[in-house]
Design an enzyme around this catalytic site. Sequence first.
Site, mmCIF file in Angstrom:
data_model
loop_
_atom_site.group_PDB
_atom_site.id
_atom_site.type_symbol
_atom_site.label_atom_id
_atom_site.label_comp_id
_atom_site.label_asym_id
_atom_site.label_seq_id
_atom_site.Cartn_x
_atom_site.Cartn_y
_atom_site.Cartn_z
ATOM 1 N N THR A 49 9.414 -7.329 -12.596
ATOM 2 C CA THR A 49 8.733 -8.615 -12.755
ATOM 3 C C THR A 49 7.644 -8.776 -11.704
ATOM 4 O O THR A 49 7.886 -8.538 -10.517
ATOM 5 C CB THR A 49 9.749 -9.760 -12.618
ATOM 6 O OG1 THR A 49 10.758 -9.570 -13.597
ATOM 7 C CG2 THR A 49 9.094 -11.101 -12.805
ATOM 8 N N HIS B 242 -0.892 -7.833 3.125
ATOM 9 C CA HIS B 242 -0.712 -8.427 4.454
ATOM 10 C C HIS B 242 -1.684 -7.905 5.502
ATOM 11 O O HIS B 242 -1.613 -8.296 6.655
ATOM 12 C CB HIS B 242 0.740 -8.266 4.919
ATOM 13 C CG HIS B 242 1.115 -6.874 5.307
ATOM 14 N ND1 HIS B 242 1.447 -6.548 6.590
ATOM 15 C CD2 HIS B 242 1.185 -5.753 4.590
ATOM 16 C CE1 HIS B 242 1.732 -5.259 6.641
ATOM 17 N NE2 HIS B 242 1.577 -4.758 5.435
ATOM 18 N N ALA C 286 0.820 -1.210 0.000
ATOM 19 C CA ALA C 286 0.000 0.000 0.000
ATOM 20 C C ALA C 286 0.856 1.262 0.000
ATOM 21 O O ALA C 286 0.456 2.285 -0.559
ATOM 22 C CB ALA C 286 -0.931 -0.006 1.204
ATOM 23 N N GLN D 132 -6.708 -0.756 5.115
ATOM 24 C CA GLN D 132 -7.358 -1.326 6.305
ATOM 25 C C GLN D 132 -8.822 -1.660 6.046
ATOM 26 O O GLN D 132 -9.534 -2.044 6.966
ATOM 27 C CB GLN D 132 -7.285 -0.323 7.472
ATOM 28 C CG GLN D 132 -5.896 0.083 7.860
ATOM 29 C CD GLN D 132 -5.188 -0.965 8.687
ATOM 30 O OE1 GLN D 132 -5.782 -1.985 9.041
ATOM 31 N NE2 GLN D 132 -3.935 -0.740 8.994
ATOM 32 N N SER E 248 -3.570 -3.463 0.242
ATOM 33 C CA SER E 248 -2.393 -4.118 0.801
ATOM 34 C C SER E 248 -2.670 -5.598 1.004
ATOM 35 O O SER E 248 -3.780 -5.978 1.381
ATOM 36 C CB SER E 248 -2.041 -3.457 2.127
ATOM 37 O OG SER E 248 -0.997 -4.173 2.737
ATOM 38 N N CYS F 167 4.550 1.889 12.375
ATOM 39 C CA CYS F 167 5.623 2.702 11.796
ATOM 40 C C CYS F 167 6.150 3.708 12.807
ATOM 41 O O CYS F 167 7.297 4.111 12.744
ATOM 42 C CB CYS F 167 5.117 3.473 10.590
ATOM 43 S SG CYS F 167 4.027 2.536 9.550
#
Lengths: 467, 94
Positions: free
Chosen positions: A305, A267, A137, A245, A265, A391
């Site tokens: 790739t 994960h 993301a 989220q 995203s 973060c």
Amino acid sequence: MLQRFGIRIAFMTRSLKDSVLQKDSTRRYLVTQLETTASRLSSEPSVSNMEELKKATREGRVDLEYRPLYLDAQATTPLDPRVLDALMPYLISLYGNPHSRTHAYGWESEAATETARKQVANIIGADPKEIVFTSGATESNNIAVKGVARFYREKKRHLITTQTEHKCVLDSCRALENEGFDITYLPIQKSGLINLKDLEAAIRPDTVLVSIMTVNNEIGIKQPISEIGRICRAKKVFFHTDAAQAVGKIPLDVNEMNIDLMSISGHKIYGPKGIGALYIRRRPRVRVEPLQSGGGQERGMRSGTVPTPLVVGLGAACHVAHKEMSYDHARLEHISRRLVDKIMAELPDVIRNGDPEHSYPGCVNLSFAYVEGESLLMALKDVALSSGSACTSASLEPSYVLRAIGADEDLAHSSIRFGFGRYTTEEEVDYTAEKCIQHVKRLREMSPLWEMIQEGIDIKSIQWTQH
Amino acid sequence: MAATRGEVLRLYKKMLRESISFSNYSYRTYALRRIKDAFRENKGESDPGKIKDLIMYGVHNLEIIKRQVVISQLYKTPELIVEACKKQSNDQKT
């Protein structure tokens, strides 16, 4: 951490000694109280220092007998076994480059990435051609914000975002400011929602993009995306939303909600790390300037790739999330209500940040007044929790999101985020609630502020000396 | 041909029996809970076509569970704190 808390108390003691408190006896009493607390804290064994503990764990000195519970679903989620099962073959035997056009290895990988593209498109009601795979993301947000702004820079030089966006959107905006763009950072109301009138007023003739996240990562607030989309469409401004989220957790439809760009995203939806996607509308066409030059994969918007196993994982995660959305949502509502009810019933002065009416139930942000969040996190060592975004969890600064919704500095310092996911059980919630109640009570007992409150002293009226 | 009651029950039991072997607490409890809820949710289904689809879906998931249980057995981690607490309280009872 506790040592730092001790230092802070020592500092408070010092400032209290020369403070302007009128009554001498009160002052003397407070000073002794603070001093005993400070000494009690500094005599804690050194392993309760978080840095120390982390180092010990890394070096294998601490033999973790039990694993802590995982309640930090906003930071990341475990891989769903169904997702792992789907992507395993592409890590083992189907290793072709999806861009190889000359042999079967390439064809089978290409077919798999295209199936995944369809699965991702399905969950947001898009066309597969509008999906670009990225590394996550953060990259999607960067391409969306910088890419759109740079492509249209000749005519339009203004962007709108909010104060509570994720760091990667805010930082991209900062970078654009250095390139000469104008950015408006919309304030957030107390409930956590933006004011639509503010948004409408902020849109200028040279506004190119509005970027507002769907679900906030710290307080779980859901912004009124449909209304924002309608305003942006009416004013002919592109609308980007960071839905990292939100995808797979609440129903989203890019056409119904008039979304032009959307970040996804992997994960956060029980998929693999290192993969994400960006939805870019084709009709009316949104154009972006690519950030990365190279072989021109992903229609030139993101060269490099395409990682087949990760993309297949993202597709499978979207497919599972699509199928399980209502089941998961109902369960999370039940789980989060259970935790909040338990804690609120036992503890006074607990504040829920963000309006529960408009928030995603998997994210509960609570402030425990008169307890420092970091000390509570330390005490709850056997539950993996966070005081905010992963973060920024390294810094001791209070969360900028909580400050933006107008939480007092002291409450912002005492907040904890509980993140529930697909696998959270009642047992885990009960354990967490019980430990939380026990430790908040204990920490409050040794808090001088709590003592003062119990005696009826209004903390806000105390004038601490200058900072 | 519509599936018989016995066929559905056999699949249900097989899925539960496999899922118990997940070494990871989260996956184990989730699999057991999800299987029970899914079978309960579709208990009243009478459309033979739909029943056939649901059984196919169940069989497909059973295969996934079998493979994933093997993987979870290969990469074990220490048990969660709640599992330990539960064991302790069970020991005290006996």
